[in-house]
Scaffold this active site. Structure first.
Site, mmCIF file in Angstrom:
data_model
loop_
_atom_site.group_PDB
_atom_site.id
_atom_site.type_symbol
_atom_site.label_atom_id
_atom_site.label_comp_id
_atom_site.label_asym_id
_atom_site.label_seq_id
_atom_site.Cartn_x
_atom_site.Cartn_y
_atom_site.Cartn_z
ATOM 1 N N ARG A 1 -11.143 16.880 6.227
ATOM 2 C CA ARG A 1 -11.891 17.271 5.173
ATOM 3 C C ARG A 1 -13.297 17.859 5.450
ATOM 4 O O ARG A 1 -13.864 17.081 6.186
ATOM 5 C CB ARG A 1 -11.952 16.130 4.204
ATOM 6 C CG ARG A 1 -10.561 15.507 3.424
ATOM 7 C CD ARG A 1 -10.788 14.550 2.592
ATOM 8 N NE ARG A 1 -9.826 13.984 2.126
ATOM 9 C CZ ARG A 1 -9.533 12.603 2.103
ATOM 10 N NH1 ARG A 1 -10.507 11.920 2.535
ATOM 11 N NH2 ARG A 1 -8.320 12.017 1.921
ATOM 12 N N ASN B 1 0.740 -1.259 -0.066
ATOM 13 C CA ASN B 1 0.295 0.058 0.161
ATOM 14 C C ASN B 1 0.969 1.347 0.068
ATOM 15 O O ASN B 1 1.332 1.489 0.921
ATOM 16 C CB ASN B 1 -0.937 0.004 1.264
ATOM 17 C CG ASN B 1 -1.764 1.220 1.298
ATOM 18 O OD1 ASN B 1 -1.841 2.084 0.543
ATOM 19 N ND2 ASN B 1 -2.872 1.138 2.476
ATOM 20 N N GLU C 1 -7.695 -3.881 5.044
ATOM 21 C CA GLU C 1 -7.314 -3.641 3.372
ATOM 22 C C GLU C 1 -6.235 -4.179 2.829
ATOM 23 O O GLU C 1 -6.127 -4.863 1.705
ATOM 24 C CB GLU C 1 -7.056 -2.220 3.421
ATOM 25 C CG GLU C 1 -8.265 -1.357 3.124
ATOM 26 C CD GLU C 1 -8.144 0.233 3.615
ATOM 27 O OE1 GLU C 1 -7.760 0.438 4.829
ATOM 28 O OE2 GLU C 1 -8.881 1.054 2.887
ATOM 29 N N HIS D 1 -12.215 3.965 -0.569
ATOM 30 C CA HIS D 1 -12.127 3.021 0.298
ATOM 31 C C HIS D 1 -12.833 1.638 -0.123
ATOM 32 O O HIS D 1 -13.205 0.745 0.876
ATOM 33 C CB HIS D 1 -13.027 3.548 1.508
ATOM 34 C CG HIS D 1 -12.540 4.637 2.179
ATOM 35 N ND1 HIS D 1 -13.118 5.589 2.802
ATOM 36 C CD2 HIS D 1 -10.954 4.822 2.700
ATOM 37 C CE1 HIS D 1 -12.334 6.465 3.592
ATOM 38 N NE2 HIS D 1 -10.997 6.116 3.388
ATOM 39 N N ARG E 1 -2.038 -1.632 -3.967
ATOM 40 C CA ARG E 1 -3.179 -0.846 -3.703
ATOM 41 C C ARG E 1 -3.240 0.274 -4.701
ATOM 42 O O ARG E 1 -2.263 1.021 -4.546
ATOM 43 C CB ARG E 1 -3.398 -0.258 -2.382
ATOM 44 C CG ARG E 1 -4.684 0.757 -2.355
ATOM 45 C CD ARG E 1 -4.788 0.957 -0.685
ATOM 46 N NE ARG E 1 -5.907 1.884 -0.597
ATOM 47 C CZ ARG E 1 -5.832 3.092 0.016
ATOM 48 N NH1 ARG E 1 -4.684 3.486 0.297
ATOM 49 N NH2 ARG E 1 -6.815 3.786 -0.050
#
Ligand code: AMP
Length: 380
Positions: free
Chosen positions: A220, A7, A367, A162, A73
């Site tokens: 955010r 990743n 993940e 995601h 990823r």
């Protein structure tokens, strides 16, 4: 088979070495601040921390040659990828061609692919896209009400992110409930997104063209009225990059409460700091807005609401505030179970009351394991 899951972000790289199909983790580690003078790295074998890359071989009795596959990823797969794929020259060119959609992340991931290809030329490489799981969303949902030619000419549409996490939780719930489930998945990390899953397929998600859309996050803003951007540019006499940075890095919990880590937020909340109380009220309301919207989208047939990622897995205060606001849907909380269910302490499970119309689950996402499974599925 030994398989590496990678990743690579813009300045960090996390990896895990698996024995597949047993899904046994042999080694894991991370490299931080890549490209700076004070870059450092950590590698773990079992409980032991190792500080030299070379020792990887000594401690694990592996050589790089034994690694048969590497799964990467890749943040953005654009319109092209609805699944993970074996990397070849054509795939590399396509990932490069959509880099404009993820200018920080895709080039970093590609550098990772090239570096591992050089280090382990015999290993097969697989690209696992964060957008792929959301490619089942229909046109009426993924299009924005803007000039249609922006979509045709420039690929402006909702992509969602995601995806590896939402897919992992969907597969986990498919095996828990032994059916293709209808789910509302709340991935509450520093970045945060909510997905609606119908019979195991994603039908909507809160992030959009970029990860800046949807619910309020750590730093955010999530959804706002876009006119604020030009208004603030004029008022502050600043350019677009500055406003963009403010909306990405200085908004959300950070913008309202002056802090973005939920652990700090929770401490201040318990001390009744007013800005933090306000921030939590805004944050949880926005999560509830999306849950309510997806409840309707799923025709009221929801098999489970799932919380996952750093905050969802560990933050009982946020979960309590969210579930309490869901009472019009007949969703109730078992406060004791909620307090006890902390993934960091190894506890997953149901936190809703026995009388809840919809069960609420807390589940660990993974993940890296999703990347390993997809990669094994393709090369194995
Ligand atoms: P992620 O993006 O999934 O790595 O999640 C990171 C975020 O999870 C952190 O910024 C925290 O806000 C939150 N988090 C992690 N651990 C805890 C915890 N023990 N309690 C509350 N929130 C946590």
């Amino acid at each position: 088979m030994k398989l590496l899951s990678v990743n690579a972000g813009s300045s960090t790289l996390k990896f895990r070495l698996y024995e597949m199909p047993e899904e046994r983790v042999l080694t894991k580690g991370s490299f931080e601040r890549i490209g700076t003078d004070d870059g450092d790295y950590t590698i773990r074998v079992g409980d032991e921390k190792i500080h030299k890359t070379a020792e990887l071989h000594d401690h694990n009795d592996d050589s790089l040659d034994e690694i048969e596959a590497v799964g990467h990823r890749i943040v953005h797969g654009g319109n092209k990828y609805s699944k993970s794929v074996l990397i070849n020259d054509r795939v590399l060119k396509e990932i490069e061609s959509i880099s404009g959609l993820a200018p920080l992340h895709n080039p970093a991931a590609l550098r990772g692919v090239h570096a591992f290809h050089e280090a382990i030329p015999k290993a097969q490489m697989v690209a696992c896209f964060d957008t792929a799981f959301h490619q089942t969303i229909d046109e009426a949902t993924y299009l924005y009400p803007v000039p249609y030619e922006w979509y045709i000419k420039y690929d402006v549409r909702k992509y969602g992110f995601h995806g590896l996490s939402h897919k992992f939780i969907t597969e986990k719930m498919t095996s828990v409930l032994t059916k293709k489930p209808n789910l509302i998945i709340c991935h509450i990390g520093n970045g945060a997104s909510i997905s609606a899953i119908k019979e195991g397929i994603c039908i909507d998600t809160s992030m959009g063209f970029t990860p800046n859309a949807g619910i309020m996050m750590g730093t955010r803003s999530g959804d706002i009225d876009y006119s604020i951007i030009s208004y603030i540019m004029k008022k502050e006499e600043r350019n677009l990059e500055w406003v963009d940075h403010q909306l990405n890095k200085s908004s959300g919990l950070q913008g309202i409460a002056g802090m973005n880590d939920l652990r700090d937020i929770d401490r201040a909340y318990l001390a009744n700091e007013q800005k933090v109380v306000l921030a939590i009220s805004m944050y949880t309301s926005r999560i509830v807005d999306y849950i309510a919207k997806y409840y309707v989208k799923l025709g009221g047939h929801v098999d489970a609401i799932c919380f996952t990622a750093g905050g969802g897995e560990n933050d009982d205060i946020i979960r309590q505030e969210v579930v309490n606001k869901l009472y019009p849907l007949g969703v109730t909380l078992n406060e004791e179970r909620n307090k006890e269910t902390i993934v960091r302490r190894g506890v997953e499970g149901i936190i809703s009351g026995d009388d809840s119309r919809i069960p609420v689950y807390v589940l660990a996402t993974d993940e890296e394991l999703m990347i390993a499974r997809d990669t094994y599925h393709i090369v194995g």
